[in-house]
Design a protein around this motif. Sequence first.
Motif, PDB file in Angstrom:
ATOM      1  N   LYS A  70      -5.018 -26.080  19.228  1.00  0.00           N
ATOM      2  CA  LYS A  70      -6.450 -25.840  18.989  1.00  0.00           C
ATOM      3  C   LYS A  70      -7.298 -26.665  19.948  1.00  0.00           C
ATOM      4  CE  LYS A  70      -5.948 -24.589  14.149  1.00  0.00           C
ATOM      5  NZ  LYS A  70      -4.516 -24.927  13.966  1.00  0.00           N
ATOM      6  N   ASP A  71      -6.724 -27.743  20.452  1.00  0.00           N
ATOM      7  CA  ASP A  71      -7.459 -28.609  21.371  1.00  0.00           C
ATOM      8  C   ASP A  71      -7.287 -28.088  22.797  1.00  0.00           C
ATOM      9  OD1 ASP A  71      -8.665 -30.585  22.799  1.00  0.00           O
ATOM     10  OD2 ASP A  71      -7.512 -32.235  21.937  1.00  0.00           O
ATOM     11  N   GLN A  72      -8.107 -27.094  23.160  1.00  0.00           N
ATOM     12  CA  GLN A  72      -7.956 -26.404  24.442  1.00  0.00           C
ATOM     13  C   GLN A  72      -8.218 -27.304  25.646  1.00  0.00           C
ATOM     14  OE1 GLN A  72      -7.192 -22.722  25.083  1.00  0.00           O
ATOM     15  NE2 GLN A  72      -6.126 -23.430  23.280  1.00  0.00           N
ATOM     16  N   ASP A  73      -8.945 -28.413  25.423  1.00  0.00           N
ATOM     17  CA  ASP A  73      -9.270 -29.314  26.534  1.00  0.00           C
ATOM     18  C   ASP A  73      -8.242 -30.418  26.719  1.00  0.00           C
ATOM     19  OD1 ASP A  73     -11.548 -28.002  27.310  1.00  0.00           O
ATOM     20  OD2 ASP A  73     -12.787 -29.062  25.851  1.00  0.00           O
ATOM     21  N   LEU A  74      -7.300 -30.483  25.809  1.00  0.00           N
ATOM     22  CA  LEU A  74      -6.274 -31.515  25.896  1.00  0.00           C
ATOM     23  C   LEU A  74      -5.463 -31.328  27.172  1.00  0.00           C
ATOM     24  CD1 LEU A  74      -4.736 -33.842  24.400  1.00  0.00           C
ATOM     25  CD2 LEU A  74      -3.246 -32.073  23.485  1.00  0.00           C
ATOM     26  N   THR A  75      -5.252 -32.413  27.898  1.00  0.00           N
ATOM     27  CA  THR A  75      -4.447 -32.348  29.110  1.00  0.00           C
ATOM     28  C   THR A  75      -3.126 -33.063  28.869  1.00  0.00           C
ATOM     29  OG1 THR A  75      -6.389 -32.275  30.527  1.00  0.00           O
ATOM     30  CG2 THR A  75      -4.342 -32.954  31.561  1.00  0.00           C
ATOM     31  N   LEU A  76      -2.049 -32.366  29.153  1.00  0.00           N
ATOM     32  CA  LEU A  76      -0.712 -32.939  29.021  1.00  0.00           C
ATOM     33  C   LEU A  76      -0.190 -33.279  30.402  1.00  0.00           C
ATOM     34  CD1 LEU A  76       0.796 -30.290  26.599  1.00  0.00           C
ATOM     35  CD2 LEU A  76       0.091 -32.592  25.979  1.00  0.00           C
ATOM     36  N   GLU A  77       0.772 -34.170  30.428  1.00  0.00           N
ATOM     37  CA  GLU A  77       1.428 -34.464  31.695  1.00  0.00           C
ATOM     38  C   GLU A  77       2.857 -33.944  31.606  1.00  0.00           C
ATOM     39  OE1 GLU A  77       2.983 -38.330  34.077  1.00  0.00           O
ATOM     40  OE2 GLU A  77       0.969 -38.459  33.226  1.00  0.00           O
ATOM     41  N   ILE A  92      -4.176 -27.464  27.927  1.00  0.00           N
ATOM     42  CA  ILE A  92      -3.693 -26.533  26.905  1.00  0.00           C
ATOM     43  C   ILE A  92      -4.231 -25.125  27.165  1.00  0.00           C
ATOM     44  CG2 ILE A  92      -3.781 -25.961  24.434  1.00  0.00           C
ATOM     45  CD1 ILE A  92      -2.050 -28.376  24.927  1.00  0.00           C
ATOM     46  N   SER A  93      -5.477 -25.024  27.598  1.00  0.00           N
ATOM     47  CA  SER A  93      -6.072 -23.704  27.844  1.00  0.00           C
ATOM     48  C   SER A  93      -5.416 -22.990  29.029  1.00  0.00           C
ATOM     49  CB  SER A  93      -7.575 -23.836  28.092  1.00  0.00           C
ATOM     50  OG  SER A  93      -7.808 -24.737  29.156  1.00  0.00           O
ATOM     51  N   ASP A  94      -4.654 -23.724  29.842  1.00  0.00           N
ATOM     52  CA  ASP A  94      -3.984 -23.127  31.005  1.00  0.00           C
ATOM     53  C   ASP A  94      -2.522 -22.783  30.744  1.00  0.00           C
ATOM     54  OD1 ASP A  94      -6.271 -23.245  32.519  1.00  0.00           O
ATOM     55  OD2 ASP A  94      -5.811 -25.218  33.328  1.00  0.00           O
ATOM     56  N   ILE A  95      -2.142 -22.778  29.467  1.00  0.00           N
ATOM     57  CA  ILE A  95      -0.775 -22.391  29.102  1.00  0.00           C
ATOM     58  C   ILE A  95      -0.867 -21.036  28.417  1.00  0.00           C
ATOM     59  CG2 ILE A  95       1.241 -22.991  27.705  1.00  0.00           C
ATOM     60  CD1 ILE A  95       0.385 -25.919  27.879  1.00  0.00           C
ATOM     61  N   LYS A  96      -0.189 -20.043  28.961  1.00  0.00           N
ATOM     62  CA  LYS A  96      -0.292 -18.696  28.401  1.00  0.00           C
ATOM     63  C   LYS A  96       1.094 -18.062  28.238  1.00  0.00           C
ATOM     64  CE  LYS A  96      -4.926 -18.053  29.601  1.00  0.00           C
ATOM     65  NZ  LYS A  96      -5.318 -19.402  29.294  1.00  0.00           N
ATOM     66  N   PHE A  97       1.258 -17.368  27.101  1.00  0.00           N
ATOM     67  CA  PHE A  97       2.477 -16.576  26.915  1.00  0.00           C
ATOM     68  C   PHE A  97       2.053 -15.114  26.785  1.00  0.00           C
ATOM     69  CE2 PHE A  97       6.032 -15.261  23.808  1.00  0.00           C
ATOM     70  CZ  PHE A  97       6.817 -14.789  24.839  1.00  0.00           C
ATOM     71  N   LEU A  98       2.421 -14.316  27.779  1.00  0.00           N
ATOM     72  CA  LEU A  98       2.110 -12.888  27.749  1.00  0.00           C
ATOM     73  C   LEU A  98       3.331 -12.178  27.173  1.00  0.00           C
ATOM     74  CD1 LEU A  98       0.740 -12.757  31.405  1.00  0.00           C
ATOM     75  CD2 LEU A  98      -0.522 -13.313  29.330  1.00  0.00           C
ATOM     76  N   GLN A  99       3.313 -12.053  25.851  1.00  0.00           N
ATOM     77  CA  GLN A  99       4.508 -11.631  25.129  1.00  0.00           C
ATOM     78  C   GLN A  99       5.006 -10.252  25.545  1.00  0.00           C
ATOM     79  OE1 GLN A  99       4.031 -12.664  21.079  1.00  0.00           O
ATOM     80  NE2 GLN A  99       6.208 -12.736  20.713  1.00  0.00           N
ATOM     81  N   GLU A 100       4.090  -9.300  25.708  1.00  0.00           N
ATOM     82  CA  GLU A 100       4.510  -7.938  26.072  1.00  0.00           C
ATOM     83  C   GLU A 100       5.229  -7.913  27.416  1.00  0.00           C
ATOM     84  OE1 GLU A 100       1.042  -5.441  25.920  1.00  0.00           O
ATOM     85  OE2 GLU A 100       0.603  -6.174  23.901  1.00  0.00           O
ATOM     86  N   ASN A 101       4.783  -8.761  28.325  1.00  0.00           N
ATOM     87  CA  ASN A 101       5.389  -8.794  29.667  1.00  0.00           C
ATOM     88  C   ASN A 101       6.514  -9.803  29.771  1.00  0.00           C
ATOM     89  OD1 ASN A 101       3.190  -7.160  30.073  1.00  0.00           O
ATOM     90  ND2 ASN A 101       1.990  -8.730  31.097  1.00  0.00           N
ATOM     91  N   LYS A 102       6.739 -10.534  28.675  1.00  0.00           N
ATOM     92  CA  LYS A 102       7.755 -11.596  28.648  1.00  0.00           C
ATOM     93  C   LYS A 102       7.530 -12.622  29.752  1.00  0.00           C
ATOM     94  CE  LYS A 102      11.556  -9.174  26.467  1.00  0.00           C
ATOM     95  NZ  LYS A 102      13.004  -9.102  26.444  1.00  0.00           N
TER      96      LYS A 102
END
Length: 131
Positions: A81-88, A31-41
């Motif tokens: 909120k669970d930044q350590d959660l890993t999704l597949e 989860i901590s490796d998912i980012k949305f940089l809104q200004e840069n789209k």
Amino acid sequence: MDKKYLAKIIATDNEGLQMISACCAGAKVKISDIKFLQENKIFLLSIERTKIESGQEDKKINSICKFDFVDQVKSKNINQKDQDLTLELIGIDYLKNKDDFEINLIFNNNAHISLKSETIEVRLEDQNEIK
């Protein structure tokens, strides 16, 4: 490490997106490796994936999956909120919705992220091999 093994795939259509989806199937995403940089789209996913396209199933690699021209991001069944959660990551597909595209990132446990974008512009760029 030899740079030539580091892939860079750029998708601007369904075929390209399917290729990236296939390369990312089964990838682990924190989860901590998912980012949305809104200004840069820009929407970024940092993933750990298996190097399937070179037939090296035992090779793990860190890659960045980058989506450009993203106007809006919605997520379902993801506890941010669970930044350590890993999704597949199971796959990526899209729908054409009037003038926009809705790109769907499908994860395990019925979790998904939907990106609203004016065009398909996705890059999968390998960073480094995981030893």
